[in-house]
Design an enzyme around this catalytic site. Structure first.
Site, PDB file in Angstrom:
ATOM      1  CG  ASP A   1      -1.958   1.098   1.124  1.00  0.00           C
ATOM      2  OD1 ASP A   1      -1.595   2.219   0.728  1.00  0.00           O
ATOM      3  OD2 ASP A   1      -3.130   0.831   1.387  1.00  0.00           O
ATOM      4  CG  HIS A   2       1.440   3.923  -3.402  1.00  0.00           C
ATOM      5  ND1 HIS A   2       0.319   3.355  -3.952  1.00  0.00           N
ATOM      6  CD2 HIS A   2       1.335   5.254  -3.587  1.00  0.00           C
ATOM      7  CE1 HIS A   2      -0.434   4.312  -4.452  1.00  0.00           C
ATOM      8  NE2 HIS A   2       0.148   5.474  -4.239  1.00  0.00           N
TER       9      HIS A   2
ATOM     10  CG  HIS B   1      -4.483   3.849  -1.149  1.00  0.00           C
ATOM     11  ND1 HIS B   1      -3.444   2.966  -1.088  1.00  0.00           N
ATOM     12  CD2 HIS B   1      -4.854   3.894  -2.455  1.00  0.00           C
ATOM     13  CE1 HIS B   1      -3.178   2.497  -2.303  1.00  0.00           C
ATOM     14  NE2 HIS B   1      -4.029   3.044  -3.145  1.00  0.00           N
TER      15      HIS B   1
END
Ligand code: NAP
Length: 486
Positions: A174-175, A237
């Site tokens: 999950d950047h 996110h």
């Protein structure tokens, strides 16, 4: 930066958009930073038949614009020396043989398999790697979102990958967790004594998390039709960001200590009843408007989108956390496409002073506020109230600005760069554990189900606005408003 151990990274989807925009540039940056040994290898794999030279030409042309000033021919040459290309059809066992031969040259090395393909291939790739004996004790797999479109489908993917990799080998990316300000929020919360006593219902009035994009669906209408903003952004996110804000202090920074605390938050989210879905969620869809300098068309006019589509391009939710720390504090989450700005921020609104001794007028009703911004700039600002110079006791807000660019000279890492390095080093802290992911799906499912069975359409908003009016009403019912600070 400390050198990385020698590694082999197999990049499935090596010719794809994500590889060209983020993954290969991140690896290039690490070569430039001197952390990647000359022995380490990047094995790009995709379906097309390309020679190594053809792949490198494509990669150089595609990555160059994303590298900007970081590109130089000498570093590219050093980077390219570590890169090879393999034509592998994810579903064809025989096509893995050449890859297996190459990997077999270094059986004891750290092996990272990066799945940057559509998730429907994850099961086949895992099975073929497993059956060919290519998954060693030092192997790990990085999986991209979306991991499923609901709880059941995410379980299926996790089961399929989990048949061949142990949970400690699975790195769900999950950047947003790799972004510098998110790291800094952890440092702020758990590296200082100042905030912990204030970080609770007694002093926090509400929390707002916004991830807004100016982009529309950019030609990916057929993908987006089956996804929508809730699945694409909020389930992963925004909920991960909420966890970072709301979690209890972990006992240490080891992966499970942190992930256990995030899981507790997800499990404490108040479940939505059908009535809650009607009153505490807003789904929107953009109609034609203007973003930036030009006109843009409506979502339903995008290629691949049904003319009567009910897919949401905007979602706002009032989440509540049933714990002693957070009971009664609303967490407002919103994300949307075709918003006026590209903006990603977390706002912690503290309560007003209990008794304004200088009078309401002098105080202006302003309260303390902490803004952690990830886009367009990376910053963290704490708003305090101070006296204006002069003889009158007039107060005004001032902000303590911890500007990352100015305070720290070192180059900032892109989120993908940090996360790739963590995966190579085997550090799981910033990756999502299976139980977290499933708890997040469990919480959003009643929203998905109620929307699917409801006759009501998403509310329209004009492209270039902050979403439907109902999004403002979600806060105004509590006497609140979305943050508008620059
Ligand atoms: P993409 O541009 O469509 O690339 C897909 C890649 O998969 C290509 O390299 C393609 O190879 C390969 N591929 C397709 N069918 C294959 C097969 N049968 N066997 C082996 N390889 C095959 O997709 P993307 O945008 O890079 O996205 C990749 C993944 O990351 C997706 O799961 C996406 O949801 C996720 N993701 C993407 C982004 C982004 O910004 N792009 C952001 C977050 C997550 P060929 O070129 O040879 O066909």
């Amino acid at each position: 930066m400390k050198p990385l151990p020698d590694f082999d990274m197999v990049l499935f989807g090596g010719t794809g958009d994500l590889a060209m925009r983020k993954l290969l540039p991140a690896l290039y940056q690490q070569v430039k930073a001197g952390t990647v040994s000359p022995a380490s290898r990047i094995l790009a794999a995709a379906r097309r038949k390309l020679s190594r030279a053809e792949f490198l030409d494509l990669a150089e042309a595609s990555c160059k614009p994303f590298l900007g000033e970081a590109y130089d021919a000498a570093t590219w040459k050093a980077f390219a020396e570590r890169v090879s290309y393999f034509s592998v059809d994810a579903q064809d066992a025989a096509s893995y043989a050449v890859l297996g031969e190459a990997l077999g040259q270094h059986p004891d090395r750290v092996r990272v398999f990066y799945y940057s393909t559509a998730p429907e291939f994850f099961a086949a790739i895992s099975a073929h790697l497993g059956n060919a004996g290519l998954i060693t004790a030092r192997s790990r797999v990085v999986v991209e979102k979306p991991l499923g479109h609901d709880l059941e489908s995410s379980r299926e993917i996790n089961d399929a990958v989990g048949q061949h990799f142990a949970e400690r080998q699975i790195f769900r990316i999950d950047h947003y967790l790799g972004k510098e300000p998110v790291q800094n929020l952890l440092a702020l919360r758990f590296g200082n004594v100042l905030f912990e006593p204030l970080w609770r219902r007694e002093w926090v009035q509400d929390v707002q998390i916004t991830v807004a994009e100016q982009l529309g669906v950019e030609g990916r209408g057929d993908f987006y039709e089956h996804t929508g903003a809730l699945r694409d952004m909020l389930q992963n996110h925004l909920l991960q960001l909420l966890c970072i804000v709301a979690m209890e202090p972990p006992t240490g920074s080891d992966p499970d200590a942190v992930r256990d605390e995030k899981l507790k938050v997800l499990r404490s989210l108040k479940p939505f009843t059908p009535m809650d879905v009607a009153t505490k969620t807003v789904r929107g869809q953009y109609k034609a408007g203007a973003v930036g300098s030009g006109p843009v068309s409506a979502y339903v006019e995008e290629p691949g989108v049904a003319p009567d589509s009910r897919t949401e391009t905007f979602v706002a939710v009032k989440a509540e956390i049933d714990t002693w720390r957070w009971a009664g504090v609303p967490f407002f989450l919103r994300t949307g496409k075709r918003m006026p700005d590209k903006l990603a921020e977390i706002v912690i609104n503290f309560r007003p002073v209990p008794h304004p001794i200088f009078g309401e007028a002098a105080h202006g009703g302003r309260a303390n506020r902490l803004i952690i911004r990830m886009q367009p700039d990376e910053s963290m600002r704490l708003y305090l109230v101070a006296k204006q110079p002069g003889d009158a006791m007039t107060l005004q807000p001032v902000n303590l600005n911890l500007d990352f660019a100015e305070s720290f000279r070192a180059r900032r890492l892109e989120a993908y760069e940090r996360l790739l390095m963590d995966a190579i080093r085997g550090k799981l802290t910033l990756f999502v554990r299976r139980d977290e992911q499933e708890a997040a799906w469990r919480w959003v499912e009643p929203i998905l189900e109620n929307w699917a069975s409801s006759e009501e359409r998403p509310k329209y908003y004009t492209a270039g606005s902050w979403g439907p009016a109902a999004s403002s009403a979600l806060l105004s019912r509590d006497g609140l408003a979305w943050n508008e600070e620059d």
